[in-house]
Design a protein around this motif. Structure first.
Motif, PDB file in Angstrom:
ATOM      1  N   GLY A  97      -7.516   5.560   4.501  1.00  0.00           N
ATOM      2  CA  GLY A  97      -8.923   5.437   4.160  1.00  0.00           C
ATOM      3  C   GLY A  97      -9.418   6.457   3.161  1.00  0.00           C
ATOM      4  O   GLY A  97     -10.623   6.708   3.068  1.00  0.00           O
ATOM      5  N   SER A  98      -8.535   7.067   2.381  1.00  0.00           N
ATOM      6  CA  SER A  98      -8.915   8.113   1.427  1.00  0.00           C
ATOM      7  C   SER A  98      -9.495   7.549   0.136  1.00  0.00           C
ATOM      8  O   SER A  98     -10.073   8.300  -0.656  1.00  0.00           O
ATOM      9  N   GLY A  99      -9.323   6.265  -0.105  1.00  0.00           N
ATOM     10  CA  GLY A  99      -9.790   5.677  -1.357  1.00  0.00           C
ATOM     11  C   GLY A  99      -8.772   5.769  -2.466  1.00  0.00           C
ATOM     12  O   GLY A  99      -9.000   5.271  -3.574  1.00  0.00           O
ATOM     13  N   GLU A 100      -7.633   6.417  -2.198  1.00  0.00           N
ATOM     14  CA  GLU A 100      -6.541   6.520  -3.156  1.00  0.00           C
ATOM     15  C   GLU A 100      -5.236   6.147  -2.466  1.00  0.00           C
ATOM     16  O   GLU A 100      -5.118   6.252  -1.237  1.00  0.00           O
ATOM     17  N   ILE A 101      -4.259   5.734  -3.282  1.00  0.00           N
ATOM     18  CA  ILE A 101      -2.995   5.239  -2.739  1.00  0.00           C
ATOM     19  C   ILE A 101      -1.876   6.206  -3.073  1.00  0.00           C
ATOM     20  O   ILE A 101      -1.643   6.528  -4.255  1.00  0.00           O
ATOM     21  N   CYS A 102      -1.176   6.682  -2.044  1.00  0.00           N
ATOM     22  CA  CYS A 102      -0.015   7.547  -2.267  1.00  0.00           C
ATOM     23  C   CYS A 102       1.235   6.679  -2.418  1.00  0.00           C
ATOM     24  O   CYS A 102       1.198   5.464  -2.267  1.00  0.00           O
ATOM     25  N   LEU A 103       2.370   7.316  -2.724  1.00  0.00           N
ATOM     26  CA  LEU A 103       3.607   6.569  -2.978  1.00  0.00           C
ATOM     27  C   LEU A 103       4.043   5.770  -1.753  1.00  0.00           C
ATOM     28  O   LEU A 103       4.436   4.612  -1.870  1.00  0.00           O
ATOM     29  N   ASP A 104       4.002   6.398  -0.570  1.00  0.00           N
ATOM     30  CA  ASP A 104       4.435   5.693   0.645  1.00  0.00           C
ATOM     31  C   ASP A 104       3.585   4.444   0.880  1.00  0.00           C
ATOM     32  O   ASP A 104       4.103   3.409   1.313  1.00  0.00           O
ATOM     33  N   GLU A 105       2.301   4.536   0.593  1.00  0.00           N
ATOM     34  CA  GLU A 105       1.418   3.370   0.762  1.00  0.00           C
ATOM     35  C   GLU A 105       1.697   2.327  -0.315  1.00  0.00           C
ATOM     36  O   GLU A 105       1.702   1.120  -0.039  1.00  0.00           O
ATOM     37  N   PHE A 106       1.954   2.789  -1.544  1.00  0.00           N
ATOM     38  CA  PHE A 106       2.178   1.863  -2.657  1.00  0.00           C
ATOM     39  C   PHE A 106       3.476   1.068  -2.482  1.00  0.00           C
ATOM     40  O   PHE A 106       3.601  -0.043  -3.020  1.00  0.00           O
ATOM     41  N   LEU A 107       4.442   1.603  -1.754  1.00  0.00           N
ATOM     42  CA  LEU A 107       5.701   0.886  -1.532  1.00  0.00           C
ATOM     43  C   LEU A 107       5.497  -0.390  -0.723  1.00  0.00           C
ATOM     44  O   LEU A 107       6.388  -1.239  -0.678  1.00  0.00           O
ATOM     45  N   ASP A 108       4.346  -0.525  -0.084  1.00  0.00           N
ATOM     46  CA  ASP A 108       4.032  -1.749   0.673  1.00  0.00           C
ATOM     47  C   ASP A 108       3.307  -2.779  -0.198  1.00  0.00           C
ATOM     48  O   ASP A 108       2.883  -3.824   0.306  1.00  0.00           O
ATOM     49  N   PHE A 109       3.159  -2.487  -1.492  1.00  0.00           N
ATOM     50  CA  PHE A 109       2.371  -3.353  -2.375  1.00  0.00           C
ATOM     51  C   PHE A 109       2.938  -4.777  -2.418  1.00  0.00           C
ATOM     52  O   PHE A 109       2.191  -5.764  -2.356  1.00  0.00           O
ATOM     53  N   GLY A 110       4.269  -4.886  -2.521  1.00  0.00           N
ATOM     54  CA  GLY A 110       4.887  -6.213  -2.564  1.00  0.00           C
ATOM     55  C   GLY A 110       4.646  -6.998  -1.293  1.00  0.00           C
ATOM     56  O   GLY A 110       4.353  -8.203  -1.338  1.00  0.00           O
ATOM     57  N   SER A 111       4.747  -6.340  -0.146  1.00  0.00           N
ATOM     58  CA  SER A 111       4.515  -7.028   1.131  1.00  0.00           C
ATOM     59  C   SER A 111       3.067  -7.443   1.286  1.00  0.00           C
ATOM     60  O   SER A 111       2.765  -8.514   1.824  1.00  0.00           O
ATOM     61  N   ILE A 112       2.164  -6.600   0.802  1.00  0.00           N
ATOM     62  CA  ILE A 112       0.734  -6.898   0.904  1.00  0.00           C
ATOM     63  C   ILE A 112       0.396  -8.164   0.111  1.00  0.00           C
ATOM     64  O   ILE A 112      -0.425  -8.988   0.544  1.00  0.00           O
ATOM     65  N   LEU A 113       1.030  -8.347  -1.051  1.00  0.00           N
ATOM     66  CA  LEU A 113       0.743  -9.522  -1.881  1.00  0.00           C
ATOM     67  C   LEU A 113       1.172 -10.821  -1.216  1.00  0.00           C
ATOM     68  O   LEU A 113       0.698 -11.900  -1.569  1.00  0.00           O
TER      69      LEU A 113
END
Length: 376
Positions: A89-105
């Protein structure tokens, strides 16, 4: 030897399939992590180990415009997906969070519609009544569909009983009452009753769910089409006119029974079998190509040795020799020949599945007089 070879082919295919699935899964995971890490580095302009909401939104905009394989995302969907990514909930995306980008789509989002049914809009007092709400719960429950499926099974059983002689290949005589335009046989009573039940089912579902929601289901539209055709066929047959054959109704209703096929896929074992059967095809292609090569080679050899020998031409003396092969003639195996490549492949396919190969082989024995050559 045949069954040994087929089991060997199956075991090799399954083993290769398991290996390829594990390898592909691992390679996809590594490639995804590598590409997402590179993308994160490019988006992290200030080397702050995080990327802003605006950067993620621009990426989604580019995906909408340039990548047709990815579902077009609406404004609301973009913000919902960002909320899934932003776990802290920080409003920014760190690397660990960004690695889930493909799954989120890959997430499928559904929007609840404010659509109101006809009864809800124009008959609110009926809609709010307790009896109508109970009816809605019944129609929308799993038990309602199960009851209709049971009726479909009974429909199929009755059709099988009615046409047993025809299905079994025996002598079949059409009942004269089927052509008199009256409901005066037990079979016509059943056909009319089933049609009435299907009409009630479609009417209840449309009334309770509304036309828009009902029409979204391809299965519902298939059922409704068959129901309307059966209803029209019923009126056409029993309304006084020159056409009175009630079997028209049966033929239409028989199409509805095809819906029973979906019951098979409600069983987990069949779902797994279907998924594996489709997924195993790439791994089995080399085996199929080897079988195709051998079949082509043997079909070519068969055309050279036996081409033109299986014939029904009375001007050809060989045709009279073939008539002595009673098993071949009685089974009407004329198409099993090596007169051309496709016919030869058909013969070899019958041999692979061990389909009455002795009856097929005896025809070649009679026209060649070379029993051992044919069997080799």
């Amino acid at each position: 030897s045949y069954f040994y070879c087929m089991n060997l082919v199956l075991s090799v295919s399954l083993n290769k399939y398991d290996e390829s699935i594990a390898e592909r899964s691992k390679s996809r995971e590594l490639l995804s992590k590598k590409l997402l890490t590179e993308a994160f580095t490019l988006l992290d302009h200030g080397n702050t180990k995080s990327i802003t909401r605006e950067s993620v939104m621009r990426v989604m905009l580019i995906l909408n415009q340039d990548i047709p394989e990815i579902k077009c995302l609406s404004h609301d969907e973009k913000h919902i997906l960002f909320a899934f990514l932003d776990k802290d909930g920080s409003g920014e995306i760190c690397l660990d969070e960004f690695l889930d980008f493909g799954s989120i789509l890959l997430l499928k989002l559904s929007k609840t519609s404010d659509y109101a049914t006809f009864v809800e809009t124009y008959l609110p007092s009926i809609y709010r009544s307790g009896k109508y709400q109970v009816l809605c719960q019944v129609v929308q429950s799993k038990y309602f569909d199960d009851a209709i499926d049971f009726i479909l099974v009974m429909n199929a059983i009755i059709i099988a009983i009615q046409d047993y002689q025809l299905l079994a290949g025996g002598d079949y005589e059409i009942n004269a009452h089927f052509n008199d335009g009256n409901i005066d046989t037990i079979w016509e009573v059943f056909e009319t009753a089933f049609t009435a039940i299907y009409v009630v089912e479609a009417s209840l579902k449309i009334m309770v769910n509304g036309w828009k929601k009902y029409a979204e289901s391809p299965r519902n539209m298939f059922d409704l089409t068959i129901t309307i055709l059966a209803l029209l066929a019923t009126f056409y047959v029993y309304y006084p006119n020159t056409f009175n054959n009630s079997r028209l109704i049966q033929f239409v209703v028989m199409v509805r029974v095809l819906r029973l096929g979906r019951l098979i896929f409600t069983i987990d074992a069949f779902q797994l079998f279907g998924a594996v059967s489709l997924d195993i095809i790439p791994a089995a292609i080399p085996i199929f190509l080897v079988l195709l090569f051998f079949e082509y080679a043997f079909a070519s050899l068969g055309m050279a040795l036996f081409g033109g020998l299986i014939t029904r031409d009375p001007a050809n003396q060989i045709s009279f020799e073939l008539l002595l092969a009673r098993d071949f003639v009685d089974n009407a195996y004329w198409a099993n020949n090596f007169n051309d490549m496709f016919s030869g492949m058909n013969v070899l396919f019958n041999l692979i599945v061990v389909n009455n190969w002795t009856e097929c082989e005896i025809g070649f024995e009679y026209v060649t007089g070379k029993k051992h050559l044919v069997r080799i």
